[in-house]
Design an enzyme around this catalytic site. Structure first.
Site, short mmCIF file in Angstrom:
data_model
loop_
_atom_site.label_atom_id
_atom_site.label_comp_id
_atom_site.label_asym_id
_atom_site.label_seq_id
_atom_site.Cartn_x
_atom_site.Cartn_y
_atom_site.Cartn_z
N TYR A 248 -56.98 -68.14 -3.94
CA TYR A 248 -56.70 -66.87 -3.51
C TYR A 248 -56.97 -66.72 -1.97
CZ TYR A 248 -55.89 -66.25 -8.32
OH TYR A 248 -55.68 -66.37 -9.76
N LYS B 213 -26.83 -85.87 -5.24
CA LYS B 213 -27.29 -86.54 -4.04
C LYS B 213 -27.53 -87.90 -4.53
CE LYS B 213 -27.12 -83.34 -1.33
NZ LYS B 213 -26.73 -81.97 -2.18
N GLN C 176 -30.82 -82.50 -5.12
CA GLN C 176 -29.73 -81.96 -6.15
C GLN C 176 -29.10 -83.06 -6.79
OE1 GLN C 176 -26.17 -81.65 -5.62
NE2 GLN C 176 -25.84 -80.35 -7.16
#
Length: 403
Positions: free
Chosen positions: A237, A201, A198
């Protein structure tokens, strides 16, 4: 003696302290342009050997002497995927420190677990190994430690406790980019370590996170958990476990790779200035976190001051802090209160447990003062902090008027 700014005098730093963060240049610009022009901004759209995220994962793992790294979208998610991969489920107890950012415990709750808040060591502000062991019950399924402020926990004692009780340990390293314990970066000393990238940091891409580990089976589970339940090598998938899309984007991977090149030099600057600042403040009666020869490198998030009112005429920490801020120094009290005193826990029915935490209560209410890690990048900022504290020390009689 100059009058305290809080009482009308001229501040030591009238314009405040100048901090440029993050530091960046042409390398970051070229990384963004490269990613833009490729036109493939999701890591799944790029071959592993070309993906900015995959390359960052290898470089971050190597930096920590760890075998595996999985990059994710933020630090809270890093904790969540770690807990999820470790099998934390409804009702499971996870021991956490009482002094940390709220994401540490929230990640447990978001996985259905019950955070058990324990006390900290009074001289290091890190989770107390003795408090950890006292909180272990048959419902305890993991221990989450936080290298608070970038100061490492006592990994020797905690590892011994974890092995004794056969419990995994998640290291919350959000504050600890660059921190070393016995010559090895923190994060993969026991089970796994989680990082945040973030904005604030010491390594940042605005947002972002990562988990590192030496355990290949855990790394595979974390990968699947963060990639919609798909292990590596299966169809698009084909989902083997319940997971989510917690992947990091190619944009952030590209920025992190360039920022990582800067981190060693920035860590060295913070270390040198942090040591100097601690020595200067000690002469003014302001202690910092207890030195430990096992800490071979300190990556800072906060620079922590342990305030003692007896050194300042019995004046409470908050009055000292008010005077310090008036001098132009951006100083704070960390996160203000122990985590469990936030309304999200104290005034709600969120399941949690609070063990006796007298140290944490005292530290938060009376002792802790924090400075940003980025102030340590410039010695002039550190000198201003010293000058302001010295001015307050010289004016204790005036300081007492702020009670």
């Amino acid at each position: 003696m100059a009058q305290l700014a809080a009482l009308g005098g001229k501040p030591v730093a009238p314009e405040g302290l100048e901090v440029k963060w993050p530091e960046f240049g042409d390398e970051e610009r070229q990384a963004i342009l490269r990613t833009l022009e490729r036109g493939k901004w999701c890591r799944l759209s790029v071959p592993e050997n070309e993906s900015e995220v995959a390359l960052f994962e290898r470089e971050w793992a190597e930096y920590h002497d760890a075998k595996f790294c999985i990059a994710v979208c933020n630090g809270t998610t890093a904790l969540m995927v770690a807990f999820g991969a470790l099998g934390i489920k409804h009702g499971d107890e996870v021991i956490v420190p009482s002094i940390t950012f709220i994401a540490t415990s929230d990640a447990v709750v978001l996985c259905g677990g019950v955070p058990v808040f324990v006390d900290v060591d009074p001289e290091t502000y890190q989770i107390s190994p003795e408090a950890i062991e006292a909180a272990i019950t048959e419902r305890t399924k993991a221990i989450c430690i936080v290298h608070y402020a970038g100061y490492p926990c006592d990994l020797d004692k905690i590892k011994a406790i974890a092995e004794k009780h056969n419990l995994p340990v998640v290291e919350d390293c959000a504050h600890a980019q660059g921190t070393e314990w016995r010559g090895r970066k923190v994060g993969a000393h026991i089970t796994c370590g989680c990082f945040s990238f973030q904005q604030s940091k010491s390594l940042t891409s605005g947002e972002g996170g990562a988990v590192i580990t030496d355990d290949p089976d855990l790394a595979e589970r974390i990968w699947a958990f963060h990639n919609c339940g798909r292990p590596k090598g299966v169809g698009r998938y084909e989902h083997h476990i319940v997971g989510g899309n917690f992947r990091l984007s190619e944009w952030e991977g590209a920025i992190l790779r360039m920022q990582l090149k800067r981190l060693p030099e920035q860590t060295k600057r913070r270390m040198e200035n942090g040591v100097w600042l601690a020595e200067q403040l000690q002469q003014l009666g302001l202690k910092t976190l207890k030195p430990d020869e096992r800490i071979t490198q300190r990556g800072y998030y906060f620079f922590v001051i342990r305030y003692n009112p007896e050194e300042f005429g019995g004046v409470h920490r908050d009055a000292f802090l008010r005077a310090l801020r008036a001098e132009g120094i951006p100083a704070f009290t960390g996160y203000g209160v122990p985590v469990y005193k936030n309304p999200s826990y104290a005034q709600s029915d969120v399941p949690h447990k609070v063990m006796p935490c007298p140290n944490a209560e005292r530290v938060c209410a009376h002792e802790q003062i924090t400075l940003s890690n980025h102030l340590l990048l410039d010695r002039k900022n550190c000198q201003a902090v010293v000058n302001a504290c010295a001015k307050i020390k010289e004016n204790i009689d005036e300081l007492q008027k702020l009670k």
